[in-house]
Scaffold this active site. Structure first.
Site, PDB file in Angstrom:
ATOM      1  N   GLY A   1      -0.694   3.781   1.065  1.00 17.31           N
ATOM      2  CA  GLY A   1      -0.119   2.669   1.797  1.00 17.31           C
ATOM      3  C   GLY A   1       0.735   3.204   2.924  1.00 17.31           C
ATOM      4  O   GLY A   1       1.237   4.339   2.845  1.00 17.31           O
TER       5      GLY A   1
ATOM      6  N   GLN B   1       7.291   3.172   9.101  1.00 20.75           N
ATOM      7  CA  GLN B   1       6.988   4.591   8.857  1.00 20.75           C
ATOM      8  C   GLN B   1       6.352   5.287  10.052  1.00 20.75           C
ATOM      9  O   GLN B   1       6.196   6.502  10.046  1.00 20.75           O
ATOM     10  CB  GLN B   1       6.065   4.733   7.638  1.00 20.75           C
ATOM     11  CG  GLN B   1       6.728   4.281   6.355  1.00 20.75           C
ATOM     12  CD  GLN B   1       5.828   4.547   5.176  1.00 20.75           C
ATOM     13  OE1 GLN B   1       4.988   3.734   4.831  1.00 20.75           O
ATOM     14  NE2 GLN B   1       5.988   5.704   4.559  1.00 20.75           N
TER      15      GLN B   1
ATOM     16  N   CYS C   1       6.635   8.665  -1.463  1.00 23.44           N
ATOM     17  CA  CYS C   1       6.566   7.995  -0.163  1.00 23.44           C
ATOM     18  C   CYS C   1       6.315   9.037   0.929  1.00 23.44           C
ATOM     19  O   CYS C   1       6.944  10.100   0.923  1.00 23.44           O
ATOM     20  CB  CYS C   1       7.876   7.270   0.086  1.00 23.44           C
ATOM     21  SG  CYS C   1       7.928   6.416   1.660  1.00 23.44           S
ATOM     22  N   LEU C   2       5.423   8.719   1.854  1.00 26.91           N
ATOM     23  CA  LEU C   2       5.110   9.646   2.946  1.00 26.91           C
ATOM     24  C   LEU C   2       6.347   9.935   3.803  1.00 26.91           C
ATOM     25  O   LEU C   2       6.430  10.977   4.437  1.00 26.91           O
ATOM     26  CB  LEU C   2       3.999   9.077   3.834  1.00 26.91           C
ATOM     27  CG  LEU C   2       2.642   8.850   3.156  1.00 26.91           C
ATOM     28  CD1 LEU C   2       1.671   8.187   4.129  1.00 26.91           C
ATOM     29  CD2 LEU C   2       2.063  10.155   2.639  1.00 26.91           C
TER      30      LEU C   2
ATOM     31  N   HIS D   1       6.195  -1.552  -3.024  1.00 24.75           N
ATOM     32  CA  HIS D   1       6.725  -0.425  -2.230  1.00 24.75           C
ATOM     33  C   HIS D   1       6.580  -0.706  -0.724  1.00 24.75           C
ATOM     34  O   HIS D   1       7.530  -0.510   0.044  1.00 24.75           O
ATOM     35  CB  HIS D   1       5.961   0.840  -2.643  1.00 24.75           C
ATOM     36  CG  HIS D   1       6.365   2.084  -1.925  1.00 24.75           C
ATOM     37  ND1 HIS D   1       6.914   3.177  -2.563  1.00 24.75           N
ATOM     38  CD2 HIS D   1       6.281   2.435  -0.611  1.00 24.75           C
ATOM     39  CE1 HIS D   1       7.156   4.131  -1.680  1.00 24.75           C
ATOM     40  NE2 HIS D   1       6.778   3.708  -0.480  1.00 24.75           N
ATOM     41  N   GLU D   2       5.408  -1.194  -0.325  1.00 25.71           N
ATOM     42  CA  GLU D   2       5.156  -1.413   1.110  1.00 25.71           C
ATOM     43  C   GLU D   2       5.918  -2.638   1.636  1.00 25.71           C
ATOM     44  O   GLU D   2       6.403  -2.627   2.766  1.00 25.71           O
ATOM     45  CB  GLU D   2       3.653  -1.551   1.380  1.00 25.71           C
ATOM     46  CG  GLU D   2       2.814  -0.341   0.987  1.00 25.71           C
ATOM     47  CD  GLU D   2       3.319   0.987   1.532  1.00 25.71           C
ATOM     48  OE1 GLU D   2       3.891   1.015   2.642  1.00 25.71           O
ATOM     49  OE2 GLU D   2       3.165   2.004   0.833  1.00 25.71           O
TER      50      GLU D   2
ATOM     51  N   HIS E   1       9.357  -1.615   2.377  1.00 24.21           N
ATOM     52  CA  HIS E   1       9.483  -0.926   3.672  1.00 24.21           C
ATOM     53  C   HIS E   1       9.739  -1.937   4.797  1.00 24.21           C
ATOM     54  O   HIS E   1      10.495  -1.669   5.720  1.00 24.21           O
ATOM     55  CB  HIS E   1       8.195  -0.167   4.016  1.00 24.21           C
ATOM     56  CG  HIS E   1       8.151   1.245   3.511  1.00 24.21           C
ATOM     57  ND1 HIS E   1       9.110   2.180   3.840  1.00 24.21           N
ATOM     58  CD2 HIS E   1       7.249   1.888   2.730  1.00 24.21           C
ATOM     59  CE1 HIS E   1       8.783   3.338   3.262  1.00 24.21           C
ATOM     60  NE2 HIS E   1       7.674   3.188   2.577  1.00 24.21           N
TER      61      HIS E   1
HETATM   62 NI    NI Z   1       6.681   4.565   1.410  1.00 30.01          NI
END
Ligand code: NI
Length: 163
Positions: A46, A51, A88-89, A130-131, A134
């Protein structure tokens, strides 16, 4: 299509409440393509607009058979509980166990502006949550107790310095 640079903790954009997506045009479709490409390149499931440095309520995901674009996402229902690893990226994929609802129902708009609802369970529900977080300026580490959050940030910074 292009791979975008991924914003990392503690960049300010990651902590901001995103602005609503208002234009559903070719530019948005192209942005979503870039987001998918960036997500696949980074081997994530995701990716949300903050991000890649954009203060927008938008994410893409491809997780356990659920591939979608979600503009202006909202979690409208949750049930149950699961405890599992999450990363998380934007935090170097350093994992931590986070408690989340087991099921979640997402309401959002696709790239054409059409509203839809989608239910997910387990890991995919975790991705919805999670997304969507964000888009509200919340990172998964914000769900951790202070000590564990500080340890994770330390680990992330250490790994970043090694690169
Ligand atoms: Ni993330």
């Amino acid at each position: 299509m292009a791979i975008r640079k991924i914003s990392e903790y503690p960049e300010e954009v990651l902590g901001k409440v995103g602005k609503p997506v208002e234009k559903f045009d070719e530019e948005l479709a192209a942005l979503c393509e870039d987001m998918f490409e960036t997500m696949y390149d980074a081997e994530g499931v995701g990716l949300a607009a903050p991000q890649i440095g954009l203060n927008l309520r938008l994410f893409v995901m491809d997780c356990e058979g659920i591939k979608l674009i979600a503009a202006n996402p909202e979690i409208i229902e949750t049930s149950g509980e699961q405890s599992g690893q999450e990363g998380c990226l934007s935090v170097g994929k350093v994992p931590a166990v986070v408690v989340r609802p087991m099921k979640a129902k997402l309401k959002a708009q696709n790239e054409k502006g059409e509203w839809f609802e989608r239910e997910a369970e387990g890991y995919a529900a975790r991705a919805f949550l999670h997304e969507t977080d964000h888009c509200d300026g919340t990172l998964f580490i914000d769900h951790l107790p202070k000590m564990r959050r500080e340890m994770l940030i330390k680990k992330f910074k250490k790994e970043k310095n090694w690169k």
